[in-house]
Design an enzyme around this catalytic site. Structure first.
Site, short mmCIF file in Angstrom:
data_model
loop_
_atom_site.label_atom_id
_atom_site.label_comp_id
_atom_site.label_asym_id
_atom_site.label_seq_id
_atom_site.Cartn_x
_atom_site.Cartn_y
_atom_site.Cartn_z
N CYS A 100 0.84 -1.21 0.00
CA CYS A 100 0.00 0.00 0.00
C CYS A 100 0.87 1.25 0.00
CB CYS A 100 -0.96 -0.02 1.19
SG CYS A 100 -2.31 1.20 1.05
N ASP A 175 -2.77 1.64 10.47
CA ASP A 175 -3.86 2.59 10.68
C ASP A 175 -4.22 2.63 12.15
OD1 ASP A 175 -4.99 3.50 7.90
OD2 ASP A 175 -4.26 1.44 7.74
C1 RUB Z 1 -3.41 3.25 3.82
C2 RUB Z 1 -2.71 2.27 4.72
C3 RUB Z 1 -1.41 2.74 5.34
C4 RUB Z 1 -1.69 3.29 6.75
C5 RUB Z 1 -0.50 4.06 7.32
O1 RUB Z 1 -4.73 2.87 3.48
O2 RUB Z 1 -3.17 1.20 5.00
O3 RUB Z 1 -0.50 1.70 5.46
O4 RUB Z 1 -2.79 4.18 6.72
O5 RUB Z 1 -0.26 5.18 6.54
P1 RUB Z 1 -5.67 3.83 2.60
P2 RUB Z 1 0.59 6.44 7.06
O6 RUB Z 1 -4.94 4.10 1.32
O7 RUB Z 1 -6.94 3.09 2.40
O8 RUB Z 1 -5.88 5.11 3.39
O9 RUB Z 1 1.95 5.92 7.40
O10 RUB Z 1 0.58 7.35 5.86
O11 RUB Z 1 -0.08 7.02 8.24
#
Ligand code: RUB
Length: 271
Positions: A100, A175
Site C-alpha cells: 500500500c 492505521d
Molecule cells: C493506507 C494504509 C497505510 C496506513 C498508514 O490505506 O493502509 O498503510 O494508513 O499510513 P488507505 P501512514 O490508502 O486506504 O488510506 O503511514 O501514511 O499514516
C-alpha cells in the site's frame, strides 16, 4: 470559497481516498475541523474513514485546546525519530517489502536512501485503488530501486521464486495500533503470515498516536471500486483493512523507539 464549502471539499477528498493513509487523513481532518470546530462536524469527519484512530485522537486533542501548529509539529518530530530508528536497521543490499502507501514507511525509506543506505524495495500494487503505484513512484523519484508486484504475486515476492531475490525485511505501516496487534491495509495479515513461514522479520513503522484502546471497525468500501459494472447477481466484498496479530510482529518502530510489541504496549500504558 466559504468555510463550509472548503470543509466539504476536504471531506470528499478523504472519503474518496484522494487523501489517503492514516497520517494524511488525520492532517486533512484536522484542517477541516479547524475551519468549523463543532462536534457535529467532528462526527462527520470520523464517519468518513472509520478505521482511523489517529484522526480521532488528533480531533480530540484539538477539541481539548491543543493548537493546530502543535499537532502538526508532533507529526514532523515523530517522523524524524522514526527515520533515525529505521536507518539503524537497514543493512547493505537489503530487499525490503512493503504494501500500500504509508507516509511513515516511505519517508523513512527515503531518509535512509539520502543517508547512503543501499537497498531495494519490493512492493504490491494494492488493488483496488492502487496505492502501491504512489509508493513506487515516490520511492523511485528518490532514487530507490523498486520492483512492483501484482497483489496475487505476494508469495513469489516474499519467498524467492521466478527470478526474485530473498526478501530481508517487511515494513508495514499501520492505521490502528491495538492491544493485541495492528490494523493495516487489506493483505497485511497474509503478508505477515507468509513472512512468518519464510522467517522474514515484520516491522511495523508507525506514529504512536495511532494507538487506541477503543474497538476499531474495519471499513468496507464501495463495491464499484472492485468491479465498475459488475453483473447484479454477483456479490462483491471490499474490506479496506485487516488485523495483524502481534505474534507476527518482530518489532514496532515509533517515535518511542524500536521495540517489541509488548514493550511498546508497556510504554503506552506508562504514559
Ligand atoms: C493506507 C494504509 C497505510 C496506513 C498508514 O490505506 O493502509 O498503510 O494508513 O499510513 P488507505 P501512514 O490508502 O486506504 O488510506 O503511514 O501514511 O499514516
Amino acid at each position: 470559497m466559504n468555510k463550509k464549502k472548503r470543509f466539504d471539499r476536504i471531506a470528499k477528498n478523504i472519503k474518496d481516498v484522494k487523501v489517503q493513509g492514516a497520517r494524511n487523513i488525520a492532517k486533512a481532518a484536522l484542517k477541516a475541523y479547524f475551519l468549523i470546530p463543532k462536534k457535529s462536524f467532528k462526527r462527520k469527519l470520523l464517519s468518513l474513514r472509520p478505521t482511523e484512530p489517529m484522526m480521532e485522537n488528533v480531533l480530540e486533542l484539538a477539541e481539548k485546546g491543543k493548537s493546530h501548529k502543535e499537532i502538526l509539529k508532533h507529526f514532523d518530530d515523530a517522523q524524524e525519530k522514526i527515520d533515525q530508528y529505521v536507518l539503524k536497521i537497514i543493512r547493505k543490499n537489503d530487499v525490503i517489502f512493503t504494501h500500500c502507501h504509508s507516509t511513515n514507511v516511505s519517508s523513512a525509506l527515503i531518509y535512509a536512501k539520502k543517508h547512503k543506505k543501499k537497498f531495494e524495495v519490493y512492493n504490491t500494487e494494492t488493488r483496488p485503488l492502487y496505492q502501491g503505484r504512489k509508493t513506487a513512484k515516490e520511492l523511485r523519484r528518490a532514487g530507490i530501486k523498486v520492483t512492483m508486484f501484482i497483489d496475487s504475486a505476494l508469495g513469489v515476492a516474499l519467498s524467492r521464486g521466478d527470478g526474485t531475490k530473498k526478501t530481508d525485511k517487511v515494513f508495514l505501516g499501520a492505521d490502528a495500533l491495538l492491544k493485541d496487534g495492528i490494523i493495516n491495509k487489506i493483505g497485511s495479515e497474509v503478508i505477515a503470515q507468509i513472512a512468518e513461514n519464510e522467517k522474514i522479520p515484520v516491522y511495523i513503522i508507525a506514529d504512536s498516536w495511532k494507538f487506541t484502546n477503543r474497538k476499531v471497525p474495519i471499513e468496507n468500501r464501495k463495491l464499484n471500486e472492485v468491479w465498475g459494472k459488475a453483473p447484479k447477481n454477483i456479490r462483491i466484498k471490499n474490506p479496506a483493512f485487516e488485523f495483524v496479530p502481534k505474534e507476527y510482529i518482530k518489532a514496532i518502530i515509533t517515535e518511542m523507539g524500536n521495540l517489541s510489541y509488548d514493550k511498546f504496549l508497556k510504554k503506552m500504558k506508562s504514559l
